[in-house]
Design a protein around this motif. Structure first.
Motif, PDB file in Angstrom:
ATOM      1  N   PRO A  78      20.147 -20.529  55.459  1.00 36.68           N
ATOM      2  CA  PRO A  78      20.281 -20.334  54.010  1.00 36.68           C
ATOM      3  C   PRO A  78      20.994 -21.501  53.337  1.00 36.68           C
ATOM      4  O   PRO A  78      21.912 -22.101  53.904  1.00 36.68           O
ATOM      5  N   VAL A  79      20.574 -21.830  52.143  1.00 42.05           N
ATOM      6  CA  VAL A  79      21.193 -22.911  51.372  1.00 42.05           C
ATOM      7  C   VAL A  79      22.308 -22.292  50.536  1.00 42.05           C
ATOM      8  O   VAL A  79      22.070 -21.699  49.493  1.00 42.05           O
ATOM      9  N   TRP A  80      23.535 -22.440  51.000  1.00 40.15           N
ATOM     10  CA  TRP A  80      24.664 -21.810  50.323  1.00 40.15           C
ATOM     11  C   TRP A  80      25.192 -22.650  49.174  1.00 40.15           C
ATOM     12  O   TRP A  80      25.636 -22.121  48.156  1.00 40.15           O
ATOM     13  N   VAL A  81      25.171 -23.968  49.322  1.00 40.71           N
ATOM     14  CA  VAL A  81      25.755 -24.866  48.317  1.00 40.71           C
ATOM     15  C   VAL A  81      24.757 -25.963  48.002  1.00 40.71           C
ATOM     16  O   VAL A  81      24.075 -26.470  48.897  1.00 40.71           O
ATOM     17  N   THR A  82      24.686 -26.313  46.722  1.00 39.92           N
ATOM     18  CA  THR A  82      23.843 -27.425  46.279  1.00 39.92           C
ATOM     19  C   THR A  82      24.669 -28.363  45.404  1.00 39.92           C
ATOM     20  O   THR A  82      25.728 -27.966  44.888  1.00 39.92           O
ATOM     21  N   PRO A  83      24.231 -29.606  45.225  1.00 44.17           N
ATOM     22  CA  PRO A  83      24.957 -30.517  44.337  1.00 44.17           C
ATOM     23  C   PRO A  83      25.121 -29.962  42.920  1.00 44.17           C
ATOM     24  O   PRO A  83      26.137 -30.218  42.267  1.00 44.17           O
ATOM     25  N   LEU A  84      24.139 -29.196  42.429  1.00 44.26           N
ATOM     26  CA  LEU A  84      24.244 -28.621  41.089  1.00 44.26           C
ATOM     27  C   LEU A  84      25.365 -27.589  41.020  1.00 44.26           C
ATOM     28  O   LEU A  84      26.114 -27.544  40.036  1.00 44.26           O
ATOM     29  N   ILE A  85      25.503 -26.765  42.038  1.00 46.38           N
ATOM     30  CA  ILE A  85      26.583 -25.771  42.065  1.00 46.38           C
ATOM     31  C   ILE A  85      27.934 -26.467  42.044  1.00 46.38           C
ATOM     32  O   ILE A  85      28.849 -26.079  41.300  1.00 46.38           O
ATOM     33  N   VAL A  86      28.080 -27.500  42.853  1.00 47.73           N
ATOM     34  CA  VAL A  86      29.349 -28.247  42.883  1.00 47.73           C
ATOM     35  C   VAL A  86      29.618 -28.892  41.531  1.00 47.73           C
ATOM     36  O   VAL A  86      30.754 -28.872  41.025  1.00 47.73           O
TER      37      VAL A  86
ATOM     38  N   PHE B 174      18.870 -31.450  47.397  1.00 51.43           N
ATOM     39  CA  PHE B 174      19.205 -32.697  48.075  1.00 51.43           C
ATOM     40  C   PHE B 174      19.750 -33.793  47.157  1.00 51.43           C
ATOM     41  O   PHE B 174      20.335 -34.752  47.666  1.00 51.43           O
ATOM     42  N   LEU B 175      19.571 -33.671  45.846  1.00 54.15           N
ATOM     43  CA  LEU B 175      19.881 -34.790  44.964  1.00 54.15           C
ATOM     44  C   LEU B 175      20.842 -34.388  43.857  1.00 54.15           C
ATOM     45  O   LEU B 175      21.296 -33.248  43.792  1.00 54.15           O
TER      46      LEU B 175
ATOM     47  N   LEU C 248      14.128 -19.333  44.509  1.00 50.22           N
ATOM     48  CA  LEU C 248      14.615 -18.064  43.978  1.00 50.22           C
ATOM     49  C   LEU C 248      16.092 -17.844  44.295  1.00 50.22           C
ATOM     50  O   LEU C 248      16.734 -17.001  43.655  1.00 50.22           O
ATOM     51  N   ASN C 249      16.635 -18.586  45.234  1.00 55.12           N
ATOM     52  CA  ASN C 249      18.044 -18.416  45.614  1.00 55.12           C
ATOM     53  C   ASN C 249      18.969 -19.489  45.058  1.00 55.12           C
ATOM     54  O   ASN C 249      20.187 -19.285  45.057  1.00 55.12           O
ATOM     55  N   VAL C 250      18.431 -20.632  44.614  1.00 57.03           N
ATOM     56  CA  VAL C 250      19.305 -21.714  44.146  1.00 57.03           C
ATOM     57  C   VAL C 250      19.111 -22.042  42.676  1.00 57.03           C
ATOM     58  O   VAL C 250      19.933 -22.759  42.089  1.00 57.03           O
ATOM     59  N   ALA C 251      18.061 -21.540  42.045  1.00 56.06           N
ATOM     60  CA  ALA C 251      17.813 -21.851  40.638  1.00 56.06           C
ATOM     61  C   ALA C 251      18.946 -21.314  39.771  1.00 56.06           C
ATOM     62  O   ALA C 251      19.453 -20.205  39.992  1.00 56.06           O
ATOM     63  N   GLU C 252      19.347 -22.111  38.782  1.00 53.49           N
ATOM     64  CA  GLU C 252      20.403 -21.681  37.863  1.00 53.49           C
ATOM     65  C   GLU C 252      19.817 -20.643  36.911  1.00 53.49           C
ATOM     66  O   GLU C 252      18.859 -20.905  36.191  1.00 53.49           O
TER      67      GLU C 252
END
Length: 284
Positions: A85-93, A173-174, A207-211
């Motif tokens: 699972p992708v728990w953290v993304t650059p956008l969340i940070v 990733f970006l 569906l899990n990382v979209a703001e």
């Protein structure tokens, strides 16, 4: 009868001059041989240039190792995230850092749910609103890109043409921003996840990382926060309204929809029926 043999004019005659090489004689060489000679001489000059300058050679070797390491690590990250699972993304940070020194809450609303436990109504809604050719394209919608380029010649605010795959590549990733380097990396990661992940995994990650709202990421967190129940039981209208705010979830609200959001919700629900319902995404 005379027994004297005739003189050997070839052996005993005066020496014949050898033909001199002319500049035009090199033209007889094949073009491939000539190009190889030139390329080898250039590469030899480059190698000699770096040998004479140890610092340049050291920088070259370090750069080569860094590029190779980034290339291999990017492939490794994509392979790992196919299953984890992708728990953290650059956008969340980035959103979390933006709350420093403000009155905005720094709490992040996010909860991972597998694709099988998410209502297919919301999966269909984001495809209908964001990328209707998602099941068939290979990461890029070139017709949309051409249309956006033509429209942006006269528009004040540029219209994007990113597919769901491109949005996932960017979010996971970006970093945010507009530059040729970031766009080039986006193309690279989009092609990579299309090849390694496949459509179902790409949509699951989206569906899990979209703001989906202020400090809210993923449809599960948005469903619990704004509707009071799990994303597994989202209705068509609820899913369409969630998809309606995706272009700017910090401006548009799911819990307090504006006239624009309500109108866009009806349009998305209509497109969902036009696509044939959930069977449109059944075979991802």
């Amino acid at each position: 009868m005379s027994t004297k043999r005739p003189a050997n004019t070839f052996r005993n005659g005066p020496p014949q001059p050898r033909p001199k090489a002319t500049l035009g004689s090199t033209k007889a060489l094949p073009k491939t041989v000539s190009s190889r000679v030139k390329s080898s001489s250039r590469w030899g000059w480059v190698r000699q240039y770096m040998r004479d300058r140890p610092l340049v050679e050291r920088i070259y070797r370090v750069t080569l190792k860094v590029v190779l390491w980034l290339f291999l690590s990017s492939i490794g990250a994509v392979i790992v995230l196919k299953y984890v699972p992708v728990w953290v993304t650059p956008l969340i940070v980035s959103r979390w850092v933006d709350t420093f020194g403000t009155d905005e809450s720094s709490h992040v609303y996010k909860k991972w749910r597998s694709y099988d436990t998410i209502s297919k109504e919301v999966a269909l809604a984001v495809v209908a609103s964001e990328d209707q050719d998602f099941p068939t394209h290979w990461g890029f919608d070139f017709d949309e890109i051409k249309d956006a380029m033509k429209e942006n010649e006269t528009r004040k605010l540029p219209r994007g043409a990113s597919t769901i795959s491109q949005q996932v590549a960017k979010n996971v990733f970006l970093w945010n921003g507009r530059s040729y380097i970031r766009k080039g990396l986006e193309v690279y990661f989009t092609a990579l996840i299309e090849l390694v992940w496949g459509k179902k995994r790409i949509l699951e990650v989206y569906l899990n990382v979209a703001e989906t709202g202020p400090m809210t990421f993923g449809v599960e967190a948005a469903s619990q926060r704004y509707y009071g129940h799990s994303a597994e039981s989202l209705s068509r209208n609820e899913a369409a309204r969630m998809a309606a705010v995706l272009p700017n979830p910090r401006l548009f609200s799911i819990s307090n929809p504006s006239n624009y959001v309500q109108r866009r919700t009806r349009q998305i629900a209509k497109q969902m029926r036009y696509l044939g319902g959930q069977k449109y995404i059944r075979n991802l």
